[in-house]
Design a protein around this motif. Sequence first.
Motif, PDB file in Angstrom:
ATOM      1  N   SER A  15       0.827  -1.216   0.000  1.00 53.31           N
ATOM      2  CA  SER A  15       0.000   0.000   0.000  1.00 53.31           C
ATOM      3  C   SER A  15       0.859   1.263   0.000  1.00 53.31           C
ATOM      4  O   SER A  15       0.341   2.368  -0.120  1.00 53.31           O
ATOM      5  N   GLY A  16       2.176   1.124   0.143  1.00 51.10           N
ATOM      6  CA  GLY A  16       3.071   2.294   0.181  1.00 51.10           C
ATOM      7  C   GLY A  16       3.241   2.901  -1.198  1.00 51.10           C
ATOM      8  O   GLY A  16       2.755   2.360  -2.207  1.00 51.10           O
ATOM      9  N   ARG A  17       3.924   4.028  -1.229  1.00 52.57           N
ATOM     10  CA  ARG A  17       4.134   4.758  -2.480  1.00 52.57           C
ATOM     11  C   ARG A  17       4.825   3.875  -3.528  1.00 52.57           C
ATOM     12  O   ARG A  17       4.330   3.704  -4.635  1.00 52.57           O
ATOM     13  N   MET A  18       5.974   3.297  -3.178  1.00 50.57           N
ATOM     14  CA  MET A  18       6.710   2.463  -4.130  1.00 50.57           C
ATOM     15  C   MET A  18       6.042   1.103  -4.304  1.00 50.57           C
ATOM     16  O   MET A  18       5.924   0.585  -5.406  1.00 50.57           O
ATOM     17  N   ARG A  54      -0.465  -3.776   7.294  1.00 45.99           N
ATOM     18  CA  ARG A  54      -0.946  -3.713   8.677  1.00 45.99           C
ATOM     19  C   ARG A  54      -2.429  -3.404   8.758  1.00 45.99           C
ATOM     20  O   ARG A  54      -3.063  -3.679   9.764  1.00 45.99           O
ATOM     21  N   VAL A  92       8.862   0.812   4.809  1.00 44.43           N
ATOM     22  CA  VAL A  92       9.765   1.901   5.191  1.00 44.43           C
ATOM     23  C   VAL A  92      11.095   1.243   5.565  1.00 44.43           C
ATOM     24  O   VAL A  92      11.129   0.114   6.057  1.00 44.43           O
ATOM     25  N   THR A  93      12.178   1.969   5.329  1.00 45.53           N
ATOM     26  CA  THR A  93      13.512   1.406   5.512  1.00 45.53           C
ATOM     27  C   THR A  93      13.697   0.827   6.923  1.00 45.53           C
ATOM     28  O   THR A  93      14.279  -0.243   7.096  1.00 45.53           O
ATOM     29  N   ARG A  96      12.561  -2.750   7.468  1.00 42.05           N
ATOM     30  CA  ARG A  96      12.968  -3.748   6.482  1.00 42.05           C
ATOM     31  C   ARG A  96      13.763  -4.919   7.067  1.00 42.05           C
ATOM     32  O   ARG A  96      13.449  -6.081   6.810  1.00 42.05           O
ATOM     33  N   GLU A 113      13.328  -3.555  -1.888  1.00 41.95           N
ATOM     34  CA  GLU A 113      13.695  -2.162  -2.148  1.00 41.95           C
ATOM     35  C   GLU A 113      15.041  -1.881  -1.478  1.00 41.95           C
ATOM     36  O   GLU A 113      15.515  -2.657  -0.645  1.00 41.95           O
ATOM     37  N   LYS A 114      15.630  -0.777  -1.837  1.00 47.33           N
ATOM     38  CA  LYS A 114      16.843  -0.305  -1.188  1.00 47.33           C
ATOM     39  C   LYS A 114      16.459   0.797  -0.214  1.00 47.33           C
ATOM     40  O   LYS A 114      15.351   1.343  -0.369  1.00 47.33           O
ATOM     41  N   ASP A 142      16.626   0.213  -9.947  1.00 52.40           N
ATOM     42  CA  ASP A 142      15.745   0.737 -10.996  1.00 52.40           C
ATOM     43  C   ASP A 142      16.357   1.806 -11.891  1.00 52.40           C
ATOM     44  O   ASP A 142      16.057   1.884 -13.080  1.00 52.40           O
ATOM     45  N   LYS A 143      17.245   2.640 -11.338  1.00 59.97           N
ATOM     46  CA  LYS A 143      17.751   3.755 -12.159  1.00 59.97           C
ATOM     47  C   LYS A 143      18.527   3.246 -13.379  1.00 59.97           C
ATOM     48  O   LYS A 143      18.578   3.914 -14.407  1.00 59.97           O
ATOM     49  N   TRP A 188       8.488  10.984   6.831  1.00 58.57           N
ATOM     50  CA  TRP A 188       9.579  10.228   7.462  1.00 58.57           C
ATOM     51  C   TRP A 188      10.899  10.417   6.702  1.00 58.57           C
ATOM     52  O   TRP A 188      11.974  10.301   7.296  1.00 58.57           O
TER      53      TRP A 188
HETATM   54  N1  NAD Z   1      13.727   2.672  -5.835  1.00 55.88           N
HETATM   55  C1  NAD Z   1      13.303   3.911  -5.692  1.00 55.88           C
HETATM   56  O1  NAD Z   1      13.389   4.735  -6.584  1.00 55.88           O
HETATM   57  C2  NAD Z   1      12.708   4.345  -4.377  1.00 55.88           C
HETATM   58  C3  NAD Z   1      12.038   5.579  -4.298  1.00 55.88           C
HETATM   59  C4  NAD Z   1      11.461   5.932  -3.087  1.00 55.88           C
HETATM   60  C5  NAD Z   1      11.565   5.082  -1.993  1.00 55.88           C
HETATM   61  N2  NAD Z   1      12.244   3.919  -2.102  1.00 55.88           N
HETATM   62  C6  NAD Z   1      12.374   2.996  -0.951  1.00 55.88           C
HETATM   63  O2  NAD Z   1      11.162   2.281  -0.836  1.00 55.88           O
HETATM   64  C7  NAD Z   1      10.829   2.077   0.534  1.00 55.88           C
HETATM   65  C8  NAD Z   1       9.410   2.573   0.793  1.00 55.88           C
HETATM   66  O3  NAD Z   1       9.357   3.971   0.550  1.00 55.88           O
HETATM   67  P1  NAD Z   1       7.960   4.709   0.201  1.00 55.88           P
HETATM   68  O4  NAD Z   1       8.333   6.050  -0.298  1.00 55.88           O
HETATM   69  O5  NAD Z   1       7.117   3.813  -0.631  1.00 55.88           O
HETATM   70  O6  NAD Z   1       7.334   4.855   1.671  1.00 55.88           O
HETATM   71  P2  NAD Z   1       5.820   4.878   2.127  1.00 55.88           P
HETATM   72  O7  NAD Z   1       5.823   5.537   3.455  1.00 55.88           O
HETATM   73  O8  NAD Z   1       4.936   5.419   1.050  1.00 55.88           O
HETATM   74  O9  NAD Z   1       5.423   3.320   2.263  1.00 55.88           O
HETATM   75  C9  NAD Z   1       5.971   2.504   3.252  1.00 55.88           C
HETATM   76  C10 NAD Z   1       5.168   1.223   3.508  1.00 55.88           C
HETATM   77  O10 NAD Z   1       5.677   0.643   4.734  1.00 55.88           O
HETATM   78  C11 NAD Z   1       4.584   0.379   5.632  1.00 55.88           C
HETATM   79  N3  NAD Z   1       5.086   0.596   7.009  1.00 55.88           N
HETATM   80  C12 NAD Z   1       5.371   1.781   7.592  1.00 55.88           C
HETATM   81  N4  NAD Z   1       5.837   1.572   8.852  1.00 55.88           N
HETATM   82  C13 NAD Z   1       5.847   0.231   9.054  1.00 55.88           C
HETATM   83  C14 NAD Z   1       6.206  -0.607  10.155  1.00 55.88           C
HETATM   84  N5  NAD Z   1       6.677  -0.083  11.282  1.00 55.88           N
HETATM   85  N6  NAD Z   1       6.067  -1.925  10.009  1.00 55.88           N
HETATM   86  C15 NAD Z   1       5.611  -2.479   8.856  1.00 55.88           C
HETATM   87  N7  NAD Z   1       5.242  -1.722   7.767  1.00 55.88           N
HETATM   88  C16 NAD Z   1       5.365  -0.392   7.885  1.00 55.88           C
HETATM   89  C17 NAD Z   1       3.507   1.357   5.237  1.00 55.88           C
HETATM   90  O11 NAD Z   1       2.246   0.879   5.639  1.00 55.88           O
HETATM   91  C18 NAD Z   1       3.685   1.413   3.718  1.00 55.88           C
HETATM   92  O12 NAD Z   1       3.012   0.306   3.119  1.00 55.88           O
HETATM   93  C19 NAD Z   1      11.911   2.796   1.342  1.00 55.88           C
HETATM   94  O13 NAD Z   1      12.847   1.863   1.826  1.00 55.88           O
HETATM   95  C20 NAD Z   1      12.561   3.739   0.353  1.00 55.88           C
HETATM   96  O14 NAD Z   1      13.939   3.936   0.628  1.00 55.88           O
HETATM   97  C21 NAD Z   1      12.802   3.544  -3.267  1.00 55.88           C
END
Ligand code: NAD
Length: 385
Positions: A15-18, A54, A92-93, A96, A113-114, A142-143, A188
């Motif tokens: 459900s997160g952004r990536m 969650r 979220v990192t 992970r 993800e990284k 991905d880049k 965050w």
């Molecule tokens: N490859 C890329 O270009 C790129 C770009 C942005 C982010 N990222 C990486 O992708 C990852 C996610 O980033 P995002 O921007 O999608 O973040 P986001 O906040 O949009 O999504 C994070 C996800 O983690 C879940 N989450 C949050 N806290 C949690 C916890 N304590 N326990 C379990 N789940 C939890 C959330 O519900 C959500 O589904 C990060 O590690 C970020 O570094 C990669």
Amino acid sequence: MNQAREIGIIMNGASGRMGYRQHLVRSILAIRDEGGFELPNGERVTVRPLLVGRSEQKLAELASRHGIADYTTDLDAALADPQWEIYGDFLVTKARSAALRKAIAAGKTIYTEKPTAETLEESIELAQLAKDAGVKTGVVHDKLYLPGLQKLRRLIDSGFFGRILSVRGEFGYWVFEGDWQPAQRPSWNYRTEDGGGIIVDMFPHWNYVMENLFGGVRSVYAQAVTHIPERWDEQGERYAATADDAAYGVFELEGGVIAQINSSWTTRVDRDELVQFHVDGTHGSAVVGLFGAKIQPRNATPKPVWNPDLEDTIDYDATWQQVPANDVFLNGFRQQWQEFLTSYVLGTDYPFDLLAGARGVQLAEAGLASSASGSRVELPTLSLR
Ligand SMILES: NC(=O)c1ccc[n+]([C@@H]2O[C@H](COP(=O)([O-])OP(=O)(O)OC[C@H]3O[C@@H](n4cnc5c(N)ncnc54)[C@H](O)[C@@H]3O)[C@@H](O)[C@H]2O)c1
């Protein structure tokens, strides 16, 4: 069409952004909706996602929106079920490494993800655990799959540059503070205590870009800065932005190439694209972005003469030539998923593994150490036992 082999994939953080946009919609569902894809040996492979998160309500909504049969809030049960062969991590990192440990212990193939962890020590430990468990791993790179960088790859492979001398990268854009316009990135990202910071976010990317195109990083000098110390979160609450929002780095690469990369969420764009690399070589130069690439070979290089008394008559923009795509590039996340799934099914080596991910974390950690000490930091070669 052959009957496709279906691979069950746990999508944790879907459900997160990536997790949602790039991994679920643009990659896994795109593959599923096209009935899978064909491997080089003619076998067809398709995917079946299991959404993990969650909030049951969010997952149910996502599942119904996209016609997905399976979702759960119980990660342990998902990991214990052999129908799910691959564990995908888009959390979220900060969350992970605990999840990766569980997935490795359950013997799942890992795709993540990284950055792979918050510290170098932990990222190496994860790579070692996976190696000891005989588990295959993949980390998002991905880049490298951006059309512009694929054109750059071609230029390098064709010998266009001669000897590459230097690379200048500009990445960034203005991320709104969140008060009078909502921020376009999660809050965050701007809090160190929650795993944020532009160095931990972007240096893992720059590491694999440099390593795979120009040479592994031998040393880094970086200055990390928090230009905007206060921002407003998703609820409109003011918070202290403790993490670096810009980083200015100089990297020395194996083979002698010097790279300089600026990463910033506090700059206003005056470039063709949000990321741009200018590569200078003895025989030619190139400027590449997300999509575009233009070149200037040495035979077509103008001869500027510095004279502050005369207006310069050279139209520099006009001295560059566009590089055509000559191909259809898939979404980069999807392309990498397909390559990883191909490697998984065929049992071939996969180069972008947790050790490659650890090298990205190593560069981020070294960048922060350099910024704290004000000195250049060497990067020793990492290896596993
Ligand atoms: N490859 C890329 O270009 C790129 C770009 C942005 C982010 N990222 C990486 O992708 C990852 C996610 O980033 P995002 O921007 O999608 O973040 P986001 O906040 O949009 O999504 C994070 C996800 O983690 C879940 N989450 C949050 N806290 C949690 C916890 N304590 N326990 C379990 N789940 C939890 C959330 O519900 C959500 O589904 C990060 O590690 C970020 O570094 C990669």
